[in-house]
Scaffold this active site. Structure first.
Site, PDB file in Angstrom:
ATOM      1  N   ARG A  26       7.436  -6.109   5.905  1.00 45.42           N
ATOM      2  CA  ARG A  26       8.352  -4.879   4.721  1.00 45.42           C
ATOM      3  C   ARG A  26       8.465  -4.061   5.681  1.00 45.42           C
ATOM      4  O   ARG A  26       9.890  -3.038   5.629  1.00 45.42           O
ATOM      5  CB  ARG A  26       6.748  -4.112   4.059  1.00 45.42           C
ATOM      6  CG  ARG A  26       5.841  -5.256   2.980  1.00 45.42           C
ATOM      7  CD  ARG A  26       4.971  -4.459   3.052  1.00 45.42           C
ATOM      8  NE  ARG A  26       4.538  -3.044   2.072  1.00 45.42           N
ATOM      9  CZ  ARG A  26       3.291  -2.213   1.856  1.00 45.42           C
ATOM     10  NH1 ARG A  26       2.564  -3.090   2.773  1.00 45.42           N
ATOM     11  NH2 ARG A  26       3.455  -1.653   1.300  1.00 45.42           N
ATOM     12  N   ARG A  40      -4.715  -4.088  -1.990  1.00 41.82           N
ATOM     13  CA  ARG A  40      -3.075  -4.420  -1.880  1.00 41.82           C
ATOM     14  C   ARG A  40      -2.975  -5.242  -1.435  1.00 41.82           C
ATOM     15  O   ARG A  40      -3.636  -5.296  -0.256  1.00 41.82           O
ATOM     16  CB  ARG A  40      -1.667  -2.851  -2.058  1.00 41.82           C
ATOM     17  CG  ARG A  40      -1.741  -2.393  -3.511  1.00 41.82           C
ATOM     18  CD  ARG A  40      -0.765  -1.240  -2.590  1.00 41.82           C
ATOM     19  NE  ARG A  40       0.556  -1.666  -2.228  1.00 41.82           N
ATOM     20  CZ  ARG A  40       2.117  -1.031  -1.602  1.00 41.82           C
ATOM     21  NH1 ARG A  40       1.646   0.377  -2.596  1.00 41.82           N
ATOM     22  NH2 ARG A  40       2.847  -1.286  -1.373  1.00 41.82           N
TER      23      ARG A  40
HETATM   24  P1  AP5 Z   1       2.173   6.451   0.482  1.00 39.66           P
HETATM   25  O1  AP5 Z   1       2.335   7.530  -0.118  1.00 39.66           O
HETATM   26  O2  AP5 Z   1       0.839   5.371  -0.538  1.00 39.66           O
HETATM   27  O3  AP5 Z   1       2.853   5.589   1.230  1.00 39.66           O
HETATM   28  P2  AP5 Z   1       3.954   5.380   0.360  1.00 39.66           P
HETATM   29  O4  AP5 Z   1       5.749   5.492   1.285  1.00 39.66           O
HETATM   30  O5  AP5 Z   1       4.127   5.559  -1.292  1.00 39.66           O
HETATM   31  O6  AP5 Z   1       3.760   3.555   0.676  1.00 39.66           O
HETATM   32  P3  AP5 Z   1       4.146   2.385   0.331  1.00 39.66           P
HETATM   33  O7  AP5 Z   1       3.857   1.297   0.499  1.00 39.66           O
HETATM   34  O8  AP5 Z   1       3.775   2.255  -1.848  1.00 39.66           O
HETATM   35  O9  AP5 Z   1       5.403   1.276  -0.074  1.00 39.66           O
HETATM   36  P4  AP5 Z   1       6.358   0.578  -0.094  1.00 39.66           P
HETATM   37  O10 AP5 Z   1       8.081   1.418   0.018  1.00 39.66           O
HETATM   38  O11 AP5 Z   1       5.822  -0.479   0.958  1.00 39.66           O
HETATM   39  O12 AP5 Z   1       5.315   0.027  -2.078  1.00 39.66           O
HETATM   40  P5  AP5 Z   1       5.830  -0.092  -3.044  1.00 39.66           P
HETATM   41  O13 AP5 Z   1       4.983  -0.402  -4.063  1.00 39.66           O
HETATM   42  O14 AP5 Z   1       7.056   1.379  -3.657  1.00 39.66           O
HETATM   43  O15 AP5 Z   1       0.913   6.847   1.875  1.00 39.66           O
HETATM   44  C1  AP5 Z   1       0.441   5.705   2.448  1.00 39.66           C
HETATM   45  C2  AP5 Z   1      -0.783   6.312   2.898  1.00 39.66           C
HETATM   46  O16 AP5 Z   1      -0.815   7.084   4.111  1.00 39.66           O
HETATM   47  C3  AP5 Z   1      -1.581   6.669   2.576  1.00 39.66           C
HETATM   48  O17 AP5 Z   1      -3.260   5.845   2.819  1.00 39.66           O
HETATM   49  C4  AP5 Z   1      -1.603   7.655   2.382  1.00 39.66           C
HETATM   50  O18 AP5 Z   1      -2.910   8.612   1.888  1.00 39.66           O
HETATM   51  C5  AP5 Z   1      -1.145   8.665   4.307  1.00 39.66           C
HETATM   52  N1  AP5 Z   1      -0.508   9.385   4.444  1.00 39.66           N
HETATM   53  C6  AP5 Z   1       0.738  10.161   3.703  1.00 39.66           C
HETATM   54  N2  AP5 Z   1       1.079  10.634   3.567  1.00 39.66           N
HETATM   55  C7  AP5 Z   1       0.604  11.191   4.822  1.00 39.66           C
HETATM   56  C8  AP5 Z   1       0.701  12.394   6.093  1.00 39.66           C
HETATM   57  N3  AP5 Z   1       1.665  13.337   5.901  1.00 39.66           N
HETATM   58  N4  AP5 Z   1      -0.387  12.183   7.131  1.00 39.66           N
HETATM   59  C9  AP5 Z   1      -1.339  11.661   7.336  1.00 39.66           C
HETATM   60  N5  AP5 Z   1      -1.788  10.534   6.072  1.00 39.66           N
HETATM   61  C10 AP5 Z   1      -0.476  10.311   4.897  1.00 39.66           C
HETATM   62  O19 AP5 Z   1       6.745  -1.713  -3.063  1.00 39.66           O
HETATM   63  C11 AP5 Z   1       6.086  -2.626  -3.225  1.00 39.66           C
HETATM   64  C12 AP5 Z   1       6.453  -4.152  -3.104  1.00 39.66           C
HETATM   65  O20 AP5 Z   1       7.552  -3.953  -4.909  1.00 39.66           O
HETATM   66  C13 AP5 Z   1       7.573  -4.150  -1.778  1.00 39.66           C
HETATM   67  O21 AP5 Z   1       7.769  -5.029  -0.726  1.00 39.66           O
HETATM   68  C14 AP5 Z   1       8.629  -5.381  -2.999  1.00 39.66           C
HETATM   69  O22 AP5 Z   1       7.834  -6.569  -3.035  1.00 39.66           O
HETATM   70  C15 AP5 Z   1       8.071  -4.654  -4.307  1.00 39.66           C
HETATM   71  N6  AP5 Z   1       9.168  -3.433  -4.852  1.00 39.66           N
HETATM   72  C16 AP5 Z   1       9.063  -2.373  -5.499  1.00 39.66           C
HETATM   73  N7  AP5 Z   1      10.431  -1.894  -5.672  1.00 39.66           N
HETATM   74  C17 AP5 Z   1      11.528  -2.520  -5.579  1.00 39.66           C
HETATM   75  C18 AP5 Z   1      12.657  -2.477  -5.815  1.00 39.66           C
HETATM   76  N8  AP5 Z   1      12.805  -1.057  -6.478  1.00 39.66           N
HETATM   77  N9  AP5 Z   1      12.786  -3.825  -5.177  1.00 39.66           N
HETATM   78  C19 AP5 Z   1      12.750  -4.753  -4.576  1.00 39.66           C
HETATM   79  N10 AP5 Z   1      11.611  -5.446  -5.141  1.00 39.66           N
HETATM   80  C20 AP5 Z   1      10.166  -3.766  -5.206  1.00 39.66           C
HETATM   81 MG    MG Z   2       4.159   3.706  -3.180  1.00 37.02          MG
END
Ligand code: AP5
Ligand code: MG
Length: 191
Positions: A146, A134
């Site tokens: 972010r 990513r």
């Molecule tokens: P993970 O589970 O992947 O975390 P996550 O909360 O899913 O993090 P994201 O990076 O996916 O969130 P995001 O909101 O930035 O991304 P999104 O794709 O929604 O865990 C992260 C890491 O930690 C992993 O390596 C995991 O193994 C580890 N981990 C998890 N739990 C753990 C624990 N308990 N202990 C230790 N380690 C742990 O969005 C991306 C982009 O898309 C946005 O920036 C925006 O540009 C766009 N976008 C998406 N949705 C919208 C929307 N609704 N409106 C406008 N723009 C949007």
């Molecule tokens: Mg995610």
């Protein structure tokens, strides 16, 4: 039909917990981030537009996201339930979701609100950058943006659902399976 939203900052564990929840409860997992990344890799018009925002850690305009989301819900309207990951991310999106549910005779059953401190989020994302592919994980400045965008534009969504009595606070720090057990007890209560 069960409708659950999983909410929280980048790196808090939404995707990790979603994978466990969708399997246990037989839900369709709608991650707006995953859909946008798929659109980008396919080179669609939406994907190319979205990439410019995602690469900077900014949100995609509400109209684009809301249309995309409703289309996905319509495709899965006969599912046992839907798990919303990364949506709603602005109060405008939350209002649109309520409006859409009303139109379809549905409701949001619970809003899972995960949290973790800033340094944990950054450390997790930098670690994930090693193999996630990513572009928004690779640069610490984009990660910081972010988190800033989350604090400014997305956090108010939690208050929106607190006011409706639907938000359940969950500590996102700890063993993945312990957090999952907690989430299961919340979902079982909401069913
Ligand atoms: P993970 O589970 O992947 O975390 P996550 O909360 O899913 O993090 P994201 O990076 O996916 O969130 P995001 O909101 O930035 O991304 P999104 O794709 O929604 O865990 C992260 C890491 O930690 C992993 O390596 C995991 O193994 C580890 N981990 C998890 N739990 C753990 C624990 N308990 N202990 C230790 N380690 C742990 O969005 C991306 C982009 O898309 C946005 O920036 C925006 O540009 C766009 N976008 C998406 N949705 C919208 C929307 N609704 N409106 C406008 N723009 C949007
Ligand atoms: Mg995610």
């Amino acid at each position: 039909m069960l409708n659950i939203a999983i909410f929280g900052a980048p790196g808090v564990g939404k995707g990790t917990q979603s994978a466990l929840i969708e399997k246990k409860y037989n839900l369709v997992h709608i991650s707006t981030g995953d859909i946008l990344r798929e659109e980008t890799s396919k080179g669609t018009e939406l994907g190319l537009k979205a990439k410019a925002y995602m690469d900077k850690g900014q949100l995609i305009p509400d109209e684009l996201i809301i249309n995309m989301l409703e289309k996905k819900v319509d495709e899965n309207i006969n599912a046992e339930g839907i798990l919303y990951d990364g949506f709603p991310r602005t109060v405008k999106q939350a209002e649109a979701l309520d409006e859409m549910f009303k139109k379809k005779g549905l409701k949001l059953d619970t809003f899972l609100c995960l949290s973790a401190d800033h340094d944990t989020l950054v450390a997790r994302l930098l670690n994930r950058a090693k193999d996630s592919g990513r572009s928004d994980d690779a640069d610490v400045n984009v990660i910081e943006n972010r988190i800033k965008v989350y604090n400014e534009q997305t956090l108010p969504v939690a208050d929106y659902y607190r006011a409706q009595g639907k938000a359940v606070e969950i500590n996102g720090i700890g063993e993945i399976n312990d957090i999952f057990k907690l989430i299961c007890s919340v979902i079982d209560n909401a069913k």
